[in-house]
Design a protein around this motif. Structure first.
Motif, PDB file in Angstrom:
ATOM      1  N   HIS A   1      43.698  52.099  17.346  1.00  0.00           N
ATOM      2  CA  HIS A   1      43.549  50.989  16.411  1.00  0.00           C
ATOM      3  C   HIS A   1      42.747  51.355  15.168  1.00  0.00           C
ATOM      4  O   HIS A   1      42.799  50.621  14.169  1.00  0.00           O
ATOM      5  CB  HIS A   1      42.878  49.794  17.100  1.00  0.00           C
ATOM      6  CG  HIS A   1      43.819  48.943  17.877  1.00  0.00           C
ATOM      7  ND1 HIS A   1      44.281  47.720  17.422  1.00  0.00           N
ATOM      8  CD2 HIS A   1      44.422  49.141  19.074  1.00  0.00           C
ATOM      9  CE1 HIS A   1      45.101  47.197  18.313  1.00  0.00           C
ATOM     10  NE2 HIS A   1      45.203  48.042  19.332  1.00  0.00           N
ATOM     11  N   HIS A   2      42.019  52.450  15.206  1.00  0.00           N
ATOM     12  CA  HIS A   2      41.104  52.761  14.108  1.00  0.00           C
ATOM     13  C   HIS A   2      41.445  54.032  13.336  1.00  0.00           C
ATOM     14  O   HIS A   2      40.734  54.378  12.389  1.00  0.00           O
ATOM     15  CB  HIS A   2      39.669  52.858  14.640  1.00  0.00           C
ATOM     16  CG  HIS A   2      39.107  51.542  15.078  1.00  0.00           C
ATOM     17  ND1 HIS A   2      39.347  51.008  16.331  1.00  0.00           N
ATOM     18  CD2 HIS A   2      38.328  50.638  14.429  1.00  0.00           C
ATOM     19  CE1 HIS A   2      38.729  49.838  16.433  1.00  0.00           C
ATOM     20  NE2 HIS A   2      38.102  49.596  15.303  1.00  0.00           N
TER      21      HIS A   2
ATOM     22  N   HIS B   1      50.960  53.374  17.874  1.00  0.00           N
ATOM     23  CA  HIS B   1      50.642  52.202  18.701  1.00  0.00           C
ATOM     24  C   HIS B   1      51.243  50.898  18.163  1.00  0.00           C
ATOM     25  O   HIS B   1      51.401  49.930  18.917  1.00  0.00           O
ATOM     26  CB  HIS B   1      49.121  52.065  18.808  1.00  0.00           C
ATOM     27  CG  HIS B   1      48.661  51.063  19.814  1.00  0.00           C
ATOM     28  ND1 HIS B   1      48.914  51.184  21.169  1.00  0.00           N
ATOM     29  CD2 HIS B   1      47.975  49.897  19.668  1.00  0.00           C
ATOM     30  CE1 HIS B   1      48.390  50.160  21.810  1.00  0.00           C
ATOM     31  NE2 HIS B   1      47.819  49.353  20.925  1.00  0.00           N
ATOM     32  N   ILE B   2      51.580  50.866  16.895  1.00  0.00           N
ATOM     33  CA  ILE B   2      52.042  49.633  16.263  1.00  0.00           C
ATOM     34  C   ILE B   2      53.286  49.068  16.933  1.00  0.00           C
ATOM     35  O   ILE B   2      53.539  47.855  16.898  1.00  0.00           O
ATOM     36  CB  ILE B   2      52.299  49.854  14.742  1.00  0.00           C
ATOM     37  CG1 ILE B   2      52.354  48.529  14.005  1.00  0.00           C
ATOM     38  CG2 ILE B   2      53.564  50.673  14.526  1.00  0.00           C
ATOM     39  CD1 ILE B   2      52.421  48.679  12.487  1.00  0.00           C
ATOM     40  N   THR B   3      54.080  49.939  17.570  1.00  0.00           N
ATOM     41  CA  THR B   3      55.292  49.461  18.245  1.00  0.00           C
ATOM     42  C   THR B   3      54.957  48.467  19.350  1.00  0.00           C
ATOM     43  O   THR B   3      55.784  47.623  19.702  1.00  0.00           O
ATOM     44  CB  THR B   3      56.085  50.634  18.856  1.00  0.00           C
ATOM     45  OG1 THR B   3      55.261  51.322  19.811  1.00  0.00           O
ATOM     46  CG2 THR B   3      56.523  51.610  17.773  1.00  0.00           C
ATOM     47  N   HIS B   4      53.760  48.559  19.898  1.00  0.00           N
ATOM     48  CA  HIS B   4      53.354  47.650  20.964  1.00  0.00           C
ATOM     49  C   HIS B   4      52.903  46.302  20.426  1.00  0.00           C
ATOM     50  O   HIS B   4      52.790  45.331  21.184  1.00  0.00           O
ATOM     51  CB  HIS B   4      52.226  48.290  21.785  1.00  0.00           C
ATOM     52  CG  HIS B   4      51.822  47.490  22.983  1.00  0.00           C
ATOM     53  ND1 HIS B   4      52.665  47.260  24.049  1.00  0.00           N
ATOM     54  CD2 HIS B   4      50.652  46.855  23.292  1.00  0.00           C
ATOM     55  CE1 HIS B   4      52.046  46.511  24.956  1.00  0.00           C
ATOM     56  NE2 HIS B   4      50.815  46.262  24.526  1.00  0.00           N
TER      57      HIS B   4
ATOM     58  N   LYS C   1      48.232  33.835  16.732  1.00  0.00           N
ATOM     59  CA  LYS C   1      49.468  34.171  16.025  1.00  0.00           C
ATOM     60  C   LYS C   1      49.807  35.621  16.390  1.00  0.00           C
ATOM     61  O   LYS C   1      49.022  36.526  16.120  1.00  0.00           O
ATOM     62  CB  LYS C   1      49.289  34.049  14.507  1.00  0.00           C
ATOM     63  CG  LYS C   1      48.965  32.646  14.030  1.00  0.00           C
ATOM     64  CD  LYS C   1      48.742  32.624  12.520  1.00  0.00           C
ATOM     65  CE  LYS C   1      48.348  31.232  12.039  1.00  0.00           C
ATOM     66  NZ  LYS C   1      48.074  31.226  10.570  1.00  0.00           N
ATOM     67  N   TYR C   2      50.955  35.808  17.001  1.00  0.00           N
ATOM     68  CA  TYR C   2      51.310  37.142  17.493  1.00  0.00           C
ATOM     69  C   TYR C   2      52.037  37.961  16.434  1.00  0.00           C
ATOM     70  O   TYR C   2      52.672  37.427  15.524  1.00  0.00           O
ATOM     71  CB  TYR C   2      52.188  37.020  18.742  1.00  0.00           C
ATOM     72  CG  TYR C   2      51.491  36.329  19.881  1.00  0.00           C
ATOM     73  CD1 TYR C   2      50.477  36.976  20.587  1.00  0.00           C
ATOM     74  CD2 TYR C   2      51.821  35.025  20.244  1.00  0.00           C
ATOM     75  CE1 TYR C   2      49.810  36.340  21.622  1.00  0.00           C
ATOM     76  CE2 TYR C   2      51.164  34.385  21.281  1.00  0.00           C
ATOM     77  CZ  TYR C   2      50.154  35.043  21.965  1.00  0.00           C
ATOM     78  OH  TYR C   2      49.502  34.410  22.982  1.00  0.00           O
ATOM     79  N   GLY C   3      51.923  39.286  16.579  1.00  0.00           N
ATOM     80  CA  GLY C   3      52.614  40.190  15.665  1.00  0.00           C
ATOM     81  C   GLY C   3      51.644  40.940  14.774  1.00  0.00           C
ATOM     82  O   GLY C   3      50.448  41.045  15.060  1.00  0.00           O
ATOM     83  N   ILE C   4      52.163  41.482  13.702  1.00  0.00           N
ATOM     84  CA  ILE C   4      51.344  42.220  12.736  1.00  0.00           C
ATOM     85  C   ILE C   4      51.507  41.585  11.361  1.00  0.00           C
ATOM     86  O   ILE C   4      52.444  40.819  11.118  1.00  0.00           O
ATOM     87  CB  ILE C   4      51.748  43.708  12.664  1.00  0.00           C
ATOM     88  CG1 ILE C   4      53.209  43.840  12.226  1.00  0.00           C
ATOM     89  CG2 ILE C   4      51.507  44.397  13.997  1.00  0.00           C
ATOM     90  CD1 ILE C   4      53.619  45.262  11.911  1.00  0.00           C
TER      91      ILE C   4
ATOM     92  N   GLU D   1      55.310  52.452  10.175  1.00  0.00           N
ATOM     93  CA  GLU D   1      54.034  52.887   9.601  1.00  0.00           C
ATOM     94  C   GLU D   1      54.082  54.338   9.132  1.00  0.00           C
ATOM     95  O   GLU D   1      53.429  54.710   8.153  1.00  0.00           O
ATOM     96  CB  GLU D   1      52.906  52.702  10.617  1.00  0.00           C
ATOM     97  CG  GLU D   1      51.505  52.889  10.048  1.00  0.00           C
ATOM     98  CD  GLU D   1      51.122  51.830   9.024  1.00  0.00           C
ATOM     99  OE1 GLU D   1      50.184  52.087   8.237  1.00  0.00           O
ATOM    100  OE2 GLU D   1      51.746  50.753   9.000  1.00  0.00           O
ATOM    101  N   TRP D   2      54.896  55.171   9.804  1.00  0.00           N
ATOM    102  CA  TRP D   2      55.033  56.568   9.374  1.00  0.00           C
ATOM    103  C   TRP D   2      55.624  56.638   7.973  1.00  0.00           C
ATOM    104  O   TRP D   2      55.210  57.475   7.158  1.00  0.00           O
ATOM    105  CB  TRP D   2      55.921  57.342  10.343  1.00  0.00           C
ATOM    106  CG  TRP D   2      55.301  57.564  11.685  1.00  0.00           C
ATOM    107  CD1 TRP D   2      55.688  57.014  12.870  1.00  0.00           C
ATOM    108  CD2 TRP D   2      54.158  58.385  11.979  1.00  0.00           C
ATOM    109  NE1 TRP D   2      54.871  57.443  13.886  1.00  0.00           N
ATOM    110  CE2 TRP D   2      53.928  58.291  13.375  1.00  0.00           C
ATOM    111  CE3 TRP D   2      53.324  59.198  11.205  1.00  0.00           C
ATOM    112  CZ2 TRP D   2      52.894  58.972  14.004  1.00  0.00           C
ATOM    113  CZ3 TRP D   2      52.293  59.884  11.843  1.00  0.00           C
ATOM    114  CH2 TRP D   2      52.085  59.765  13.216  1.00  0.00           C
TER     115      TRP D   2
END
Length: 313
Positions: free
Chosen positions: A108-109, A117-120, A233-236, A252-253
């Motif tokens: 996360h950092h 990790h963002i896929t999760h 609120k779920y998601g990114i 993100e890549w």
């Protein structure tokens, strides 16, 4: 029976035994969602979760021999020799859970690891299948976090079996159907804690990193209780343009690549775009989660001060 889970096939046996359990609880939640009209599931979202889980599982298989080889290298040079007692297993469980906390914290950092990790986290749904929405590339480096445990004398097969059992539990906390778990809220990661973790509300970002034990978050200051006055609120944020598997996997890549290609950057800036906190920018125009939360807290303090003035007026 113990040998069934502690031998070289123990890892596969844990997952094999968990399949019917997962199927049963997911089916039960789907039925509940349909009967109660809670709309917890979406077909395309579930399909994406399954696709990512299968990709993660495939890479896990490819990496297994190498990862275990690295861990056994450290185990063969171990500092301590343990008797396989109840205490051995208890300590193995606790430090494996801590190793996962560290892994999750870094995910996360540091932006490169967040890109994995963002896929999760990108799903706007939160249900038991979200637990299978795996960080696909994590098997490439996950074993590095568990290798120090092998160096301390814990058998790598045992470490991975304990980790797998933790993963099974960690899947079950991806649910909105369980509200609170009483006294267990003080010890274990619960669905309430993990709903906070998957939130994109500023207050909730980068909180509750544990997989089984919530004590690490309370020790290291990353704990946040679910606030009934602040619905999750779920998601990114910002949202991905679509939910296609390749978008989810490379989102993100692609942003990192765009940032490091900027002309005139110093080498240190390009490295920072890869490994610094998500949101960092070389010109100071970006905001990390900590900066967003600092601003949020300052606004909350001002609101409280204004309320106090209005009461005293």
């Amino acid at each position: 029976m113990l040998d069934f889970f502690t031998g070289e096939d123990g890892l596969e046996n844990v997952y094999a035994w968990s399949i019917p359990l997962h199927a049963a609880v997911i089916l039960a939640e789907m039925i509940y969602s349909h009967v109660s009209e809670a709309k917890l599931y979406n077909g395309k979202d579930v399909a994406t979760s399954i696709y990512l889980a299968l990709m993660n599982f495939g890479l896990d298989l490819i990496m297994k021999a190498f990862a275990m080889g690295v861990m056994f290298f450290f185990y063969n040079h171990k500092l301590f020799a343990w008797d396989f007692t109840v205490w051995y297993w208890l300590i193995c469980f606790i430090i494996t859970d801590f190793a996962y906390y560290v892994l999750h914290y870094v995910d996360h950092h540091s932006r490169a690891f967040w890109a994995v990790h963002i896929t999760h986290h990108n799903s706007e749904y939160f249900n038991l299948t979200t637990g299978f929405r795996s960080p696909v590339l994590q098997p490439l480096y996950r074993y590095l976090y568990f290798s120090p445990l092998a160096f301390l004398g814990f058998n790598p097969w045992h470490i991975m079996v304990v980790y797998a059992i933790g993963q099974v539990y960690g899947t079950w906390v991806h649910t909105q159907t369980v509200k609170r778990m009483g006294v267990l809220e003080y010890i274990l990661v619960t669905p309430s804690h993990h709903r906070v973790h998957h939130a994109c509300n500023i207050k909730y970002l980068d909180r509750n990193m544990g997989m089984c034990l919530i004590i690490w978050d309370k020790i290291f200051g990353t704990f946040e209780k679910e606030d009934p006055n602040m619905p999750v609120k779920y998601g990114i944020y910002p949202k991905m343009p679509d939910n296609k598997p390749d978008t989810v996997l490379f989102y993100e890549w692609r942003k990192i690549w765009k940032d490091i290609k900027q002309p005139g950057l110093k080498i240190s800036d390009r490295i920072n775009y890869i490994f610094n906190s998500p949101g960092w920018r070389h010109d100071g125009t970006g905001k990390t989660v900590r900066q967003y939360q600092k601003d949020y807290l300052e606004k909350q303090v001002k609101r409280q001060e204004q309320k106090q003035k209005m009461k005293s007026a």
